[in-house]
Design a protein around this motif. Sequence first.
Motif, PDB file in Angstrom:
ATOM      1  N   ALA A 149     -29.421 -36.292  -2.717  1.00  0.00           N
ATOM      2  CA  ALA A 149     -29.705 -37.632  -3.249  1.00  0.00           C
ATOM      3  C   ALA A 149     -28.582 -38.112  -4.171  1.00  0.00           C
ATOM      4  N   MET A 150     -27.799 -37.169  -4.695  1.00  0.00           N
ATOM      5  CA  MET A 150     -26.659 -37.519  -5.548  1.00  0.00           C
ATOM      6  C   MET A 150     -25.349 -37.571  -4.753  1.00  0.00           C
ATOM      7  N   ALA A 153     -33.428 -27.965  -4.552  1.00  0.00           N
ATOM      8  CA  ALA A 153     -32.123 -28.199  -5.189  1.00  0.00           C
ATOM      9  C   ALA A 153     -31.188 -28.919  -4.223  1.00  0.00           C
ATOM     10  N   ARG A 207     -32.217 -32.589  -4.017  1.00  0.00           N
ATOM     11  CA  ARG A 207     -31.823 -33.349  -5.208  1.00  0.00           C
ATOM     12  C   ARG A 207     -30.316 -33.595  -5.207  1.00  0.00           C
ATOM     13  N   THR A 249     -40.553 -42.323   0.146  1.00  0.00           N
ATOM     14  CA  THR A 249     -39.139 -42.593  -0.103  1.00  0.00           C
ATOM     15  C   THR A 249     -38.725 -43.941   0.473  1.00  0.00           C
ATOM     16  N   ILE A 272     -39.937 -34.678  -5.600  1.00  0.00           N
ATOM     17  CA  ILE A 272     -39.945 -33.243  -5.866  1.00  0.00           C
ATOM     18  C   ILE A 272     -40.663 -32.937  -7.176  1.00  0.00           C
ATOM     19  N   THR A 273     -40.234 -33.566  -8.270  1.00  0.00           N
ATOM     20  CA  THR A 273     -40.753 -33.204  -9.597  1.00  0.00           C
ATOM     21  C   THR A 273     -42.179 -33.676  -9.851  1.00  0.00           C
ATOM     22  N   GLU A 297     -35.816 -37.172  -6.195  1.00  0.00           N
ATOM     23  CA  GLU A 297     -36.034 -36.341  -7.383  1.00  0.00           C
ATOM     24  C   GLU A 297     -37.479 -36.447  -7.869  1.00  0.00           C
ATOM     25  N   ARG A 298     -38.038 -37.654  -7.881  1.00  0.00           N
ATOM     26  CA  ARG A 298     -39.427 -37.830  -8.322  1.00  0.00           C
ATOM     27  C   ARG A 298     -40.400 -37.280  -7.288  1.00  0.00           C
TER      28      ARG A 298
END
Length: 168
Positions: A103-104, A97, A100, A18, A28-29, A25-26
Motif C-alpha cells: 500500500a506504500m 506486513a 501494508r 477497499t 488489517i489493523t 492498513e485499516r
Amino acid sequence: AALAGDSRTGAALAAQATTDGLPIERLITDVLAPVQRRVGEAWHRNACTVVDEHLATQVAYAAIEAAIGSLDLDADKPRLAIACAEGDWHSLPARFAAARLAAMGWSSWVLGASAPAEHVVEFLATHDVTALVITCTVAQHATGAARLAEQAHSLGTPLAIGRNAITR
C-alpha cells in the motif's frame, strides 16, 4: 466468515471495503488482525479447535489478497524480502506486513513460515533485495530471528525485525 471458513465471503468483503475507500492498513489493523486475535484467544480457551483457527487464517489470506489485487504495483520499485523467524509458523503477520508495504508502493517476496536462515541468506545473495524484514510472533522464536538477522548482516543486507515477540 472467519469461523465459518468462508474465504469467498471474506475476500468479497475485503475487496468491497477497499473499493469503498478503506485503506489496507485499516483493513488489517481494524478488521483482520482483531478477528485473528479473537480466534486465537478462543483457541487458547478451547472454545475452538486448531482447525477453526487455520480456517480463519485462510479467510484472512483470501481477504488480504483480494485487497492487494486492487493496488497498482510498480514492478520497478525496490523489493523487500519478508521472512518469518526460524521456528515461527505464523506466516499471516508476514503477509500483513507485505500488504501494508504494498500500500506504500513497495513490492516484496514473502518467504514463508519458519524460514531456515541459510535458505533466506541464499535467497538474499541471489536476488536484488533492498532489505529483509523478519517477523517473529512468539518470544520462544526470538533466537531464530536473531540467527537470521546475524546471517543477513553478514551479507550487508539492511533489515527490520518486528512485532509481538520483539516489541513486548
